[in-house]
Design a protein around this motif. Structure first.
Motif, mmCIF file in Angstrom:
data_model
loop_
_atom_site.group_PDB
_atom_site.id
_atom_site.type_symbol
_atom_site.label_atom_id
_atom_site.label_comp_id
_atom_site.label_asym_id
_atom_site.label_seq_id
_atom_site.Cartn_x
_atom_site.Cartn_y
_atom_site.Cartn_z
ATOM 1 N N VAL A 170 0.304 -9.439 -8.173
ATOM 2 C CA VAL A 170 -1.041 -9.042 -7.715
ATOM 3 C C VAL A 170 -1.435 -9.798 -6.447
ATOM 4 O O VAL A 170 -1.931 -9.193 -5.495
ATOM 5 C CB VAL A 170 -2.083 -9.248 -8.839
ATOM 6 N N THR A 171 -1.204 -11.107 -6.415
ATOM 7 C CA THR A 171 -1.587 -11.862 -5.223
ATOM 8 C C THR A 171 -0.753 -11.463 -4.007
ATOM 9 O O THR A 171 -1.271 -11.379 -2.899
ATOM 10 C CB THR A 171 -1.469 -13.387 -5.447
ATOM 11 N N THR A 172 0.528 -11.192 -4.226
ATOM 12 C CA THR A 172 1.364 -10.740 -3.108
ATOM 13 C C THR A 172 0.908 -9.374 -2.616
ATOM 14 O O THR A 172 0.846 -9.130 -1.410
ATOM 15 C CB THR A 172 2.847 -10.695 -3.527
ATOM 16 N N GLY A 173 0.575 -8.495 -3.538
ATOM 17 C CA GLY A 173 0.064 -7.181 -3.151
ATOM 18 C C GLY A 173 -1.230 -7.281 -2.363
ATOM 19 O O GLY A 173 -1.417 -6.576 -1.353
ATOM 20 N N LEU A 174 -2.123 -8.160 -2.792
ATOM 21 C CA LEU A 174 -3.371 -8.364 -2.057
ATOM 22 C C LEU A 174 -3.108 -8.915 -0.663
ATOM 23 O O LEU A 174 -3.721 -8.479 0.316
ATOM 24 C CB LEU A 174 -4.288 -9.313 -2.825
ATOM 25 N N ALA A 175 -2.197 -9.872 -0.570
ATOM 26 C CA ALA A 175 -1.879 -10.450 0.743
ATOM 27 C C ALA A 175 -1.277 -9.397 1.665
ATOM 28 O O ALA A 175 -1.650 -9.305 2.835
ATOM 29 C CB ALA A 175 -0.917 -11.621 0.573
ATOM 30 N N SER A 231 -1.686 -6.175 1.482
ATOM 31 C CA SER A 231 -2.695 -5.176 1.853
ATOM 32 C C SER A 231 -3.576 -5.697 2.986
ATOM 33 O O SER A 231 -4.025 -4.927 3.831
ATOM 34 C CB SER A 231 -3.544 -4.789 0.644
ATOM 35 N N GLY A 232 -3.807 -7.007 2.999
ATOM 36 C CA GLY A 232 -4.587 -7.589 4.084
ATOM 37 C C GLY A 232 -3.803 -7.734 5.377
ATOM 38 O O GLY A 232 -4.378 -7.852 6.452
ATOM 39 N N LEU A 233 -2.478 -7.711 5.268
ATOM 40 C CA LEU A 233 -1.627 -7.892 6.451
ATOM 41 C C LEU A 233 -0.962 -6.602 6.915
ATOM 42 O O LEU A 233 -0.065 -6.654 7.758
ATOM 43 C CB LEU A 233 -0.521 -8.912 6.135
ATOM 44 N N THR A 234 -1.382 -5.463 6.409
ATOM 45 C CA THR A 234 -0.685 -4.209 6.719
ATOM 46 C C THR A 234 -0.603 -3.923 8.210
ATOM 47 O O THR A 234 0.377 -3.344 8.670
ATOM 48 C CB THR A 234 -1.339 -3.014 6.010
ATOM 49 N N GLU A 235 -1.615 -4.322 8.970
ATOM 50 C CA GLU A 235 -1.574 -4.060 10.410
ATOM 51 C C GLU A 235 -0.680 -5.046 11.147
ATOM 52 O O GLU A 235 -0.194 -4.769 12.230
ATOM 53 C CB GLU A 235 -2.983 -4.135 11.005
ATOM 54 N N ARG A 268 9.490 -5.298 6.495
ATOM 55 C CA ARG A 268 9.208 -6.624 5.917
ATOM 56 C C ARG A 268 8.470 -6.503 4.595
ATOM 57 O O ARG A 268 8.730 -7.271 3.665
ATOM 58 C CB ARG A 268 8.392 -7.462 6.893
ATOM 59 N N ILE A 269 7.557 -5.547 4.494
ATOM 60 C CA ILE A 269 6.833 -5.331 3.233
ATOM 61 C C ILE A 269 7.812 -4.947 2.129
ATOM 62 O O ILE A 269 7.754 -5.476 1.020
ATOM 63 C CB ILE A 269 5.739 -4.258 3.414
ATOM 64 N N ILE A 270 8.729 -4.034 2.448
ATOM 65 C CA ILE A 270 9.721 -3.607 1.459
ATOM 66 C C ILE A 270 10.613 -4.782 1.056
ATOM 67 O O ILE A 270 10.900 -4.971 -0.134
ATOM 68 C CB ILE A 270 10.557 -2.423 2.010
ATOM 69 N N CYS A 271 11.027 -5.589 2.010
ATOM 70 C CA CYS A 271 11.855 -6.764 1.703
ATOM 71 C C CYS A 271 11.112 -7.760 0.814
ATOM 72 O O CYS A 271 11.696 -8.333 -0.110
ATOM 73 C CB CYS A 271 12.307 -7.445 2.988
ATOM 74 N N LEU A 272 9.843 -7.970 1.091
ATOM 75 C CA LEU A 272 9.055 -8.893 0.264
ATOM 76 C C LEU A 272 8.936 -8.404 -1.172
ATOM 77 O O LEU A 272 9.123 -9.162 -2.125
ATOM 78 C CB LEU A 272 7.668 -9.092 0.877
#
Length: 94
Positions: free
Chosen positions: A59-64, A66-70, A76-80
């Motif tokens: 959940v915390t990684t997903g929130l982070a 979502s805040g960094l999508t731009e 990198r999102i997929i790798c994380l």
């Protein structure tokens, strides 16, 4: 003197609150283990904590993210997320 206003991003505030909640759960579990003073009950409480940790991580990684999508690429999102899945898989494997 000017008033200093600290602005915290919404995603960051949610992550902070989740981590405080997670830490509170951990401390409460330790207190319960101490109170019951029984190895079987401590093992059961510890097993319940094993469910809380990965949920908070995801959940915390997903929130982070979502805040960094731009600011972060899709690759990198997929790798994380793949890394998180591998961490959880390695915890559950024998």
């Amino acid at each position: 003197m000017r008033d200093v206003v600290i602005v915290i991003e919404r995603a960051l505030l949610l992550i902070i609150m989740l981590r405080v909640l997670s830490g509170s759960i951990e401390i409460s579990a330790a207190a319960l283990m101490y109170k019951f003073n029984d190895l079987e009950k401590a093992f059961y409480i510890n097993s319940m904590l094993a469910l809380v940790g990965p949920v908070i991580l995801v959940v915390t990684t997903g929130l982070a993210l979502s805040g960094l999508t731009e600011k972060i690429s899709l690759t990198r999102i997929i790798c994380l997320f793949a890394g998180i899945v591998l961490i959880i898989f390695s915890l559950k494997s024998k």
